[in-house]
Design an enzyme around this catalytic site. Structure first.
Site, PDB file in Angstrom:
ATOM      1  N   VAL A 182      -3.514  -0.131   5.367  1.00  0.00           N
ATOM      2  CA  VAL A 182      -3.677  -0.529   5.925  1.00  0.00           C
ATOM      3  C   VAL A 182      -2.428  -0.690   6.803  1.00  0.00           C
ATOM      4  O   VAL A 182      -1.555   0.675   6.213  1.00  0.00           O
ATOM      5  CB  VAL A 182      -2.396  -2.098   4.925  1.00  0.00           C
ATOM      6  N   GLY A 213       2.039   2.300   7.403  1.00  0.00           N
ATOM      7  CA  GLY A 213       1.118   2.463   6.296  1.00  0.00           C
ATOM      8  C   GLY A 213       0.822   2.481   5.311  1.00  0.00           C
ATOM      9  O   GLY A 213       2.034   2.719   5.083  1.00  0.00           O
ATOM     10  N   LYS A 214      -0.191   2.463   4.417  1.00  0.00           N
ATOM     11  CA  LYS A 214       0.242   2.709   3.479  1.00  0.00           C
ATOM     12  C   LYS A 214      -1.666   2.508   3.048  1.00  0.00           C
ATOM     13  O   LYS A 214      -2.556   2.168   3.747  1.00  0.00           O
ATOM     14  CB  LYS A 214       0.813   1.081   2.581  1.00  0.00           C
ATOM     15  N   SER A 215      -1.862   2.718   1.350  1.00  0.00           N
ATOM     16  CA  SER A 215      -3.472   3.110   1.487  1.00  0.00           C
ATOM     17  C   SER A 215      -2.940   2.418  -0.096  1.00  0.00           C
ATOM     18  O   SER A 215      -2.219   2.758  -0.961  1.00  0.00           O
ATOM     19  CB  SER A 215      -3.972   4.613   0.858  1.00  0.00           C
ATOM     20  N   ASP A 265       2.316   8.546  -3.371  1.00  0.00           N
ATOM     21  CA  ASP A 265       3.154   6.999  -3.984  1.00  0.00           C
ATOM     22  C   ASP A 265       2.546   6.647  -5.963  1.00  0.00           C
ATOM     23  O   ASP A 265       2.397   7.334  -6.122  1.00  0.00           O
ATOM     24  CB  ASP A 265       2.872   5.112  -3.232  1.00  0.00           C
TER      25      ASP A 265
END
Ligand code: NAD
Length: 443
Positions: A70, A115-117, A169
């Site tokens: 995202v 953002g992030k995965s 993360d």
């Protein structure tokens, strides 16, 4: 659900974003700032959502987990945020975490967006699939590295172009970041690289805890409590809690209680934190250290100046918050207080230092890691920690002024400042919905 009830990206996904604290806080900040509804929606919703399958062959069998990236907002700089690998990630959770990154980088005043995965991997199911009976870190590492290699190959251009810069993360760490760096061939394309990989940063490991310690010291100064007379309790003695404890003890702060998932210890005269740090390095827990035992429930009730939750989220809730006996809470974990817990603490006039500032040391150091990777000029650990401390002090001054002037909570004020900064950058780029330009002024 009818399409009319859904907005923007929700219409494309045909699903409503579950209620969450960060959307609510951005909504309220946008309303206070007088932004139009469609602009507030833009600030809440992501720029892009990528969903993909990652088929990989491991030990002669193919597995194909799904993942998503995202990209929330890049008005202030490249999309920045970690890769979470867990059995329960989904698009909406990843979306909220990406939004929190945009807010965190904005309030920290670093030139990144958010953002992030999320990669949905059920490790227990893989143990069963491959017939591995006992926990085996090497087995997990082989699986994670294979999946991450596929992820980095699939998104090589996105990463190489520094459009999105990931980091570790939950469920990922240095080894996986090293794989990404190898596949992109661009050291700046990922942060959290382990020591020895070009572009790694001395001080990255200590940065979040150092930032939390800075936040505690700023809070003490604000409350008029000299550091050498202050008492602090810490929940969680992992990466964040342990370094925060060490740096605070160095400043003469008494750490009178510490708990981790296995147990806790206390000493009203102050624990020997360097010795405790060493003990945890050898035993993996604070339990059994040479002092009185302490439970989680007792820790929250200790009479301290500052309570530092540095373990999981939602620990200060309607059950635990009434018993809190601290003048301030410095939120080291992400979202340690539930909305009900926060309301109870505010009622008791406990000062709450917001998480997006208290724990931003890691991403601030990542910014330096990114910068040093681009320039190939290494930074010294002292410079990194000094930069982290400066950013946290500047953010504290920024949100505390808004909180005082507008009589809102520090958390609301921090989010407001972040939202304002993102809005201004979007405006400069001409990205706001219905934005109109006064062409006469654009010379
Ligand atoms: P970690 O895994 O290194 O340490 C977590 C600690 O919390 C351990 O001591 C563990 O025993 C303890 N703990 C876990 N569950 C507990 C429970 N129920 N009761 C008491 N103690 C418990 O994690 P970390 O990297 O130190 O992160 C701590 C928190 O800070 C997390 O919420 C994380 O999301 C947040 N955070 C970390 C960073 C970072 O750079 N590491 C950055 C931002 C936010």
């Amino acid at each position: 659900m009818s399409n009319e009830e859904l907005m923007g990206v929700e219409q494309v996904l045909r699903s409503k974003e579950p209620e969450n604290v960060s959307s609510e806080l951005v909504q309220r900040a946008g309303e206070r700032l007088g932004y139009p509804a469609e602009v507030i929606t833009q600030l809440i919703q992501p720029d892009q959502v990528l969903i993909f399958r990652l088929p990989v062959e491991i030990f002669g069998k193919v597995i194909s987990p799904y993942g998503c990236i995202v990209l929330h907002n890049n008005a202030r700089g490249p999309y920045k945020g970690g890769i979470r690998m867990a059995n329960d990630v989904d698009v909406w959770e990843t979306s909220e975490l990406a939004r929190l990154m945009s807010l965190k980088t904005a309030i920290a005043g670093i030139e990144f967006g958010g953002g992030k995965s999320g990669i949905r991997v059920d490790m227990d199911a893989l143990y069963r699939l491959f017939g591995v009976k006992e926990r085996n870190l090497e087995f997990e590492c082989i699986i994670k590295r294979a999946i991450i290699a596929k992820y980095a190959t699939l998104h090589r251009e996105l990463l190489r172009s520094l459009t999105y810069v990931p980091a570790p993360d939950m469920g990922t760490g240095g080894p996986e970041m090293a794989v990404i760096s190898s596949i992109t061939g661009a050291p700046a394309s990922v942060t959290g690289k382990p020591e020895g990989i070009n572009g790694w940063l001395a001080g990255r490991r200590e940065a979040t805890g150092y930032g939390v310690a800075t936040a505690v010291l700023e809070t003490l100064a604000y409350l008029g409590i000299p550091a050498n007379q202050a008492k602090v309790a810490i929940q969680g003695f992992g990466n964040v809690g342990s370094y925060a404890g060490l740096y605070l003890a160095e400043q003469g702060v008494k750490i009178i209680g510490v708990v981790d998932i296995f147990g806790g210890v206390q000493d009203p005269e102050g624990l020997d934190v360097p010795a405790l740090f060493k003990y945890v390095g050898q035993h993996g827990t604070v339990k059994g250290f040479n002092s009185q035992p302490l439970t989680n429930e007792e820790l929250f009730k200790l009479p301290v100046d500052v309570l530092v939750p540095a373990a999981g989220g939602h620990v200060l809730n309607k059950e635990t918050s009434p018993g809190v006996n601290a003048k301030a809470v410095v939120s080291a974990a992400n979202m340690p207080a539930t909305p009900e817990g926060m309301a109870i603490l505010e009622e008791k006039q406990v000062y709450i230092f917001p998480d997006i500032v208290a724990n931003c040391g890691g991403v601030v150091a990542s910014y330096l890691e990114y910068a040093t990777s681009l320039s190939a000029k290494p930074a010294k650990q002292e410079e990194v920690l000094e930069f982290v401390g400066e950013r946290i002090k500047a953010s504290f001054r920024g949100f505390n002024k808004i909180a005082t002037d507008e009589k809102i909570s520090p958390t609301e004020a921090a989010i407001q400042l972040a939202v304002q900064r993102i809005y201004e950058a979007m405006k400069l780029r001409g990205q706001l919905n219905n934005q109109s330009f006064d062409l006469g002024k654009l010379k």
